[in-house]
Scaffold this motif. Structure first.
Motif, PDB file in Angstrom:
ATOM      1  N   ASN A  78      84.171 -67.164 -92.268  1.00  0.00           N
ATOM      2  CA  ASN A  78      83.180 -67.953 -91.526  1.00  0.00           C
ATOM      3  C   ASN A  78      81.842 -67.873 -92.253  1.00  0.00           C
ATOM      4  O   ASN A  78      81.083 -66.915 -92.093  1.00  0.00           O
TER       5      ASN A  78
ATOM      6  N   ALA B 169      79.139 -69.352 -91.766  1.00  0.00           N
ATOM      7  CA  ALA B 169      77.952 -69.432 -90.912  1.00  0.00           C
ATOM      8  C   ALA B 169      77.463 -68.067 -90.451  1.00  0.00           C
ATOM      9  O   ALA B 169      76.289 -67.911 -90.095  1.00  0.00           O
ATOM     10  N   THR B 170      78.346 -67.079 -90.433  1.00  0.00           N
ATOM     11  CA  THR B 170      77.960 -65.759 -89.927  1.00  0.00           C
ATOM     12  C   THR B 170      77.944 -64.684 -91.009  1.00  0.00           C
ATOM     13  O   THR B 170      77.709 -63.515 -90.706  1.00  0.00           O
TER      14      THR B 170
ATOM     15  N   LEU C 281      76.582 -76.954 -89.373  1.00  0.00           N
ATOM     16  CA  LEU C 281      77.595 -76.095 -88.739  1.00  0.00           C
ATOM     17  C   LEU C 281      78.945 -76.789 -88.632  1.00  0.00           C
ATOM     18  O   LEU C 281      79.989 -76.151 -88.813  1.00  0.00           O
TER      19      LEU C 281
ATOM     20  N   GLN D 274      82.356 -75.214 -90.127  1.00  0.00           N
ATOM     21  CA  GLN D 274      83.539 -74.912 -89.323  1.00  0.00           C
ATOM     22  C   GLN D 274      84.776 -75.646 -89.825  1.00  0.00           C
ATOM     23  O   GLN D 274      85.888 -75.148 -89.653  1.00  0.00           O
ATOM     24  N   ARG D 275      84.600 -76.800 -90.460  1.00  0.00           N
ATOM     25  CA  ARG D 275      85.748 -77.466 -91.095  1.00  0.00           C
ATOM     26  C   ARG D 275      86.293 -76.632 -92.241  1.00  0.00           C
ATOM     27  O   ARG D 275      87.482 -76.729 -92.575  1.00  0.00           O
TER      28      ARG D 275
ATOM     29  N   ASN E  64      86.353 -73.364 -92.247  1.00  0.00           N
ATOM     30  CA  ASN E  64      86.689 -72.047 -91.691  1.00  0.00           C
ATOM     31  C   ASN E  64      88.185 -71.999 -91.375  1.00  0.00           C
ATOM     32  O   ASN E  64      88.660 -72.752 -90.519  1.00  0.00           O
TER      33      ASN E  64
ATOM     34  N   THR F 192      89.396 -72.080 -87.734  1.00  0.00           N
ATOM     35  CA  THR F 192      89.330 -73.325 -86.970  1.00  0.00           C
ATOM     36  C   THR F 192      90.711 -73.900 -86.712  1.00  0.00           C
ATOM     37  O   THR F 192      90.945 -74.546 -85.693  1.00  0.00           O
TER      38      THR F 192
END
Length: 278
Positions: free
Chosen positions: A158, A160-161, A194, A198-199, A201, A204
């Motif tokens: 991920n 984003a994190t 985001l 997430q695409r 990740n 997902t």
């Protein structure tokens, strides 16, 4: 194929024709087969690296009766997400379609990747059947790109994190996701992107059809927070069940290194692959 067919290595086999990067090295053991196959995906922060980096793991696989296939794929300097995912899937489709040429059992194809390659291996594992990630690379678009087992060595999951997780684990304040951003073509740490993050990740796309996973990460990895692997394991386990997913944090290990490549650790990986591909 005669029973005494020799071991053979084929270099730079093209699995698609859009890019010079779309090539693979195929390592075949002696014998008629068909053998299970394992696709090896190299790391290098999505921006560098080469299939030759996987020669040692390929040799370990061949010694245990696997066809080992080390692939190159388009790097971030050439093409952004989802190009590398499309390439990895095209490689699997090629091997399945041409299985008889390379002594492969087409129903037994696994994948093993490290770092950026671990991320791509995870994507192969969870996104089987996701049309937008199949791409149009290669000549075998009607063939399945699903894999039957995944080994993920310290792959980022991920994006984003990653910064918040890294800092929470005490990594340096300058910790960043520059390489992941280059892979996506946008700032991976920006909330504005985001949806795209997430695409990319693997979590997902988790569903009950996904194959077994074996995840390993170092407790002292300064590049990929080990919580990325732990969180991904938890998400997989929630859907697939504990019997199909395992994670191991190698104490003191960094981002790769001798603890991963030791004979003892390779025996764990080969044991997992043997359980699910043989």
């Amino acid at each position: 194929m005669p029973a005494d067919a020799p071991a053979q290595t084929l270099r730079d086999v093209a699995y698609a024709s859009r890019s010079a990067a779309q090539k693979m090295d195929i390592y075949m053991p002696a014998g008629a087969g068909p053998f299970p196959a394992v696709v090896l995906i190299h790391g290098g922060a999505f921006k560098r690296g080469d299939k030759a980096m996987d020669a040692a793991n390929a040799a370990a696989l061949v010694a245990q009766g696997y066809v080992a296939v080390a692939i190159n794929y388009r790097l971030s300097g050439e093409a952004t997400f989802p190009a590398a995912v499309h390439d990895a899937k095209a490689a699997v489709r090629f091997l399945r379609a041409r299985a008889s040429d390379y002594r492969i059992q087409p129903s037994k194809i696994g994948v093993w990747g490290a770092s950026a390659g671990g991320h791509l291996a995870a994507m192969l594992g969870t996104s089987g059947g996701v049309a937008e990630l199949e791409g149009t690379e290669g000549a075998h678009l009607g063939v399945s790109s699903r894999v039957q087992a995944v080994v993920d060595w310290f792959g980022p999951i991920n994006f984003a994190t990653m910064v918040s997780e890294g800092r929470a684990l005490g990594f340096a304040a300058h910790y960043n996701v520059d390489n992941e951003s280059a892979y996506l073509g946008v700032d991976a740490n920006s909330p504005a992107h985001l949806a795209l993050v997430q695409r990319s990740n693997p979590a997902t796309y988790i569903d009950a059809q996904d194959p077994p996973f074996f995840i390993q990460v170092g407790s002292a990895d300064p590049l990929i927070p080990y919580t990325q692997s732990l969180n991904f394991h938890a998400a997989l386990k929630a859907v697939l069940g504990e019997a199909k997913v395992s994670v191991e944090k190698l104490e003191g290990a960094g981002h790769g290194g001798p603890q991963f490549g030791s004979a003892a650790n390779l025996s764990k990986v080969l044991g997992f692959l043997g359980q699910h591909l043989k």
